[in-house]
Write an enzyme that holds these catalytic residues in place. Structure first.
Site, mmCIF file in Angstrom:
data_model
loop_
_atom_site.group_PDB
_atom_site.id
_atom_site.type_symbol
_atom_site.label_atom_id
_atom_site.label_comp_id
_atom_site.label_asym_id
_atom_site.label_seq_id
_atom_site.Cartn_x
_atom_site.Cartn_y
_atom_site.Cartn_z
ATOM 1 C CB SER A 485 3.177 1.475 -1.323
ATOM 2 O OG SER A 485 2.092 1.683 -2.197
ATOM 3 C CG ASP A 570 3.688 -3.233 -7.814
ATOM 4 O OD1 ASP A 570 2.450 -3.137 -7.790
ATOM 5 O OD2 ASP A 570 4.429 -2.680 -6.986
ATOM 6 C CG HIS A 602 2.186 -2.899 -4.228
ATOM 7 N ND1 HIS A 602 2.895 -1.928 -4.894
ATOM 8 C CD2 HIS A 602 1.629 -2.279 -3.160
ATOM 9 C CE1 HIS A 602 2.761 -0.783 -4.267
ATOM 10 N NE2 HIS A 602 2.015 -0.964 -3.210
#
Length: 625
Positions: A485, A570, A602
Site C-alpha cells: 500500500s 483493489d 488490496h
C-alpha cells in the site's frame, strides 16, 4: 513505562559473540508462515452454552460451533471462495458474519443458524457496502447497520431484523455525515460530519429531535466520541483539541465542553477505552508506546489480569470474548515470537482450559526477537521503529529488508509479524520505522507528513537505512526495500529517488502515479477529497510537486530488479497503478516480475495467492540480495 531502546553499538557488542558458527536455525516453509490458522477467533455465546471459532474448510476460514463441555464440533458456514473476515453471535442461536467478493471490499452482512441452516445475505445490494453500528447485544434479533445502497458516496442507518430480513431506515444521511453513534439503548444520538476539511460533532437528546452541531474543528484536531456514559448523558471521547497527544476525556455533548481527562500520556496518543456491559463500569484504557500497554480501571478486571499473568508470564494477555454474565471468558496470548493460543477461562472458579494454539506448527524458540529502536532524521525528528535480526547471526554486514508500513497514517507495533519472521528466518535483518505521519505520536508528528510523500517521509526511511549502514549492521550492497500500500509507494519512491541505496525492491499493491491514484478512490472516500488534497496534494494546485513524487514519472532512475504484486479488484489502489509501472519498466528493459490476481483486492487474502507471492519473494531475494 519507559521503553528500552537498543542502541546499535550496544546491540553489536552484546551479540557479536553469537557467531555464525552456532547451530543453524531451521528453515520454515513459506506455507507454515502464511497458511491459515488451525483455529482462531473464538467467541462465547451470550448464554455461555456454546463457543464458536473459525478454521479452514476448503482452504477458506469458516465458522464452527461446539457446545461447552462437549467435544463434538460442527461447521455452520461453507464459503469456498473467500474467508469470513468478521463474525459474531446474535442471540444464542444465530451467527452473523461479513464477507466481500474477490477483494472488492463491498462487505455484505450474512446470517446463519448455529445448526448450519438458514444462511442468507441480509444486505444483497450489488456493489454496495454494509458495516455494523450497534449489534444491540440485548436484543434477540435486531442490529443497527449502515449501508451506501441509496447513494454510493454516503451511508444511511437502518434497523435490521436478522430473523425476517426486514430493514427500516432510521437515519437518512443528508450528505455530510461520516459516522454515527448510538447510546446504550441503541438510539442514534450522536454523529460526525465533514465539509471536506472541517469536522463537526452533532448531538440530539432523542431520536425525535434534529441533530445540532456542537463542536466544529479543522480536521487536524480530532474529537472522536467513543461511547456514552452509562446514564446516556455525556460522552467519553478521544481528543487532541488544545493538546498535541490524544487523551481520553469526558465531554458534555450539549456544549462540547471537556469535563475531565480520564487519562493522557506524555509521549503517545491514547485512544482506547473499554467497559463492562454487564456491570456498567469502565474497565481499561489501552495505548501503545513501543508495545501495547493498558491502564486498568476496574479492580475485578485487574484481579483477572494478575491471575492470568501468573499462568502466562511470558506473553501479552488479552480477554477477547465473554458471555453475557462476564463469568466465562476467552483469553488470547501473544508475543513477538508467537501467535499464541486461545484458552477458556472460568473467572468464577479460576479454571483454565486450553482450546487451541493459533499456529502450532511455528516453534517460537527459533523465532527472532523484535527490538525497539530510535534514530534521528536529518531534520531532527525522533523516528521510532523496530529491528529484527536473524537468529544466531552476528549483527554485522547483514542483508537488510527495509519494510515501511502502509497507511501511511498508521504505525508498526511490536508483536508477532509473519512477514518479518519469514524474512528473519531466511537470514535477512528487517527494519521497520514509524516515519513522520505515523499515528500514535501526536498531532505535530502527524502533520509533519502533509504534502511530504516521496520527500521528507521518504527521507525518514532513507535515514534509517543510512544509520544501519553507518553502524555496520547493514551491508550497503545488500539492501532491499519492500512494502504494501503506502509501503509499496515508498518502495517505488525509494528506487526512483534514492537508487543508490537499494539493490532491489518489492512493491505490494503500491501507488505509482499520484494523479491516477486520486482519480480512482472509492466513492465513499469522496467526502474526504479536500482533506486528502491538503494532506497529500491538490492535482491542480500542486501539480508540479505531485509529478515530482510520482515514481512512474521517474522510472528512468530505476535500474535494479523489481517485483510487483497487485489485486485486480483493489478498490483503493487501482490495478492501473501497477500496470503502468510494469509497462514503464519493461519498455526500458529492466527486469520486473509481475503477479496480478483476478480474485484479490488490496492485498492477497486467499491462502494459495499468499503462498505464490511469498514464494516469489523468497526466490527474488535469494537471487538479488
Amino acid at each position: 513505562m519507559k521503553p528500552f531502546y537498543v542502541s546499535f553499538f550496544l546491540l553489536f557488542v552484546l551479540l557479536s559473540n553469537n557467531s555464525t558458527t552456532q547451530a543453524q536455525v531451521k528453515v520454515i516453509s513459506v506455507e507454515d508462515f502464511f497458511r491459515n490458522p488451525e483455529k482462531a477467533y473464538y467467541q462465547i455465546s451470550p448464554d455461555g452454552q456454546h463457543i464458536a471459532h473459525t478454521e479452514p474448510y476448503e482452504n477458506r476460514m469458516n465458522v464452527f460451533v461446539q457446545k461447552i463441555g462437549d467435544d463434538r464440533v460442527w461447521r455452520v458456514t461453507s464459503l469456498k471462495d473467500r474467508d469470513i473476515s468478521e463474525y459474531f453471535w446474535k442471540g444464542n442461536q444465530r451467527i452473523l458474519y461479513f464477507r466481500d467478493f474477490g477483494g472488492d471490499e463491498n462487505f455484505h452482512l450474512f446470517k446463519t443458524n448455529i445448526d448450519g441452516t438458514g444462511e442468507t445475505d441480509l444486505t444483497p445490494f450489488e456493489g454496495k457496502l454494509a458495516y455494523m453500528i450497534d449489534d444491540l447485544s440485548e436484543h434477540e434479533t435486531d442490529v443497527i447497520i449502515a449501508t451506501n445502497k441509496r447513494n454510493p458516496e454516503i451511508f444511511d442507518v437502518y434497523r435490521l431484523n436478522t430473523e425476517s430480513g426486514e430493514m427500516k431506515l432510521i437515519a437518512e444521511n443528508p450528505g455530510n455525515i461520516t459516522s454515527w453513534l448510538t447510546d446504550h439503548e441503541g438510539k442514534i444520538r450522536a454523529a460526525g460530519s465533514t465539509d471536506g476539511v472541517n469536522n463537526s460533532l452533532l448531538f440530539r437528546e432523542n431520536e425525535n429531535e434534529d441533530f445540532k452541531t456542537i463542536v466544529t474543528t479543522n480536521f487536524k484536531e480530532n474529537l472522536n466520541p467513543l461511547f456514552f456514559t452509562f446514564d446516556n448523558k455525556n460522552l467519553y471521547a478521544a481528543s487532541n483539541i488544545d493538546r498535541d497527544k490524544t487523551a481520553i476525556v469526558e465531554i458534555d455533548p450539549r456544549t462540547g465542553k471537556e469535563l475531565n481527562v480520564l487519562f493522557a500520556h506524555p509521549e503517545v496518543d491514547v485512544e482506547g477505552l473499554d467497559y463492562s456491559k454487564h456491570r456498567k463500569c469502565l474497565t481499561e484504557i489501552s495505548y501503545v508506546t513501543w508495545k501495547p500497554e493498558r491502564k486498568v480501571l476496574d479492580q475485578l478486571l485487574a484481579k483477572h489480569y494478575r491471575f492470568l499473568a501468573t499462568q502466562f508470564p511470558d506473553y501479552e494477555i488479552y480477554i477477547t470474548s465473554t458471555d453475557k454474565s462476564e463469568k466465562l471468558m476467552i483469553v488470547r496470548t501473544v508475543s513477538d515470537k508467537s501467535l499464541g493460543a486461545y484458552y477458556f477461562y472460568n473467572a468464577e472458579t479460576g479454571e483454565i482450559q486450553h482450546l487451541s494454539d493459533r499456529n502450532p506448527w511455528l516453534d517460537e524458540n527459533i523465532m527472532a526477537s523484535m527490538k525497539p529502536i530510535q534514530y534521528t532524521s536529518r531534520d531532527g525528528l525522533t523516528i521510532n521503529g523496530y529491528l529484527t535480526l536473524p537468529k544466531n547471526v552476528a549483527p554485522k554486514n547483514l542483508p537488510i529488508v527495509v519494510n515501511p508500513h502502509g497507511g501511511p497514517w498508521a504505525r508498526d507495533v511490536w508483536g508477532f509479524n509473519s512477514e518479518v519472521q519469514f524474512l528473519a528466518n531466511r537470514g535477512y535483518a528487517v527494519l521497520q520505522m514509524n516515519f513522520r505521519g505515523s499515528t500514535g505520536y501526536g498531532k505535530q508528528f502527524w502533520e509533519a507528513s502533509f504534502k511530504e510523500w516521496g520527500q521528507k517521509m521518504q527521507d525518514d526511511i532513507s535515514d534509517g537505512v543510512k544509520y544501519l549502514i553507518e553502524e555496520g549492521i547493514a551491508d550497503p550492497e545488500r539492501v532491499c526495500i519492500y512494502g504494501g500500500s503506502y509501503g509499496g509507494y515508498a518502495t517505488l519512491a525509494g528506487l526512483a529517488f534514492t537508487p543508490e541505496l537499494y539493490a532491489c525492491g518489492i512493491d505490494y499493491v503500491g501507488v505509482s502515479n499520484m494523479f491516477t491514484f486520486m482519480n480512482t478512490i472509492p466513492p465513499y472516500w469522496e467526502p474526504f477529497r479536500d482533506m486528502f488534497y491538503e494532506m497529500v496534494g491538490d492535482p491542480e494546485k500542486d501539480k508540479a510537486m505531485l509529478e515530482a513524487v510520482s515514481p512512474v514519472m521517474h522510472a528512468e532512475n530505476i535500474n535494479v530488479p523489481l517485483l510487483i504484486a497487485q489485486g485486480a479488484k483493489d478498490p483503493r489502489v487501482n490495478v492501473a497503478e501497477s500496470d503502468q509501472m510494469v509497462e514503464a519498466m519493461r519498455q526500458r528493459g529492466i527486469e520486473v516480475e509481475y503477479i496480478v490476481k483476478e480474485n484479490e483486492g488490496h492485498g492477497f487474502h486467499n491462502e494459495e495467492n499468499r503462498f505464490e507471492f511469498y514464494r516469489a519473494m523468497e526466490d527474488f531475494l535469494r537471487k538479488h540480495l
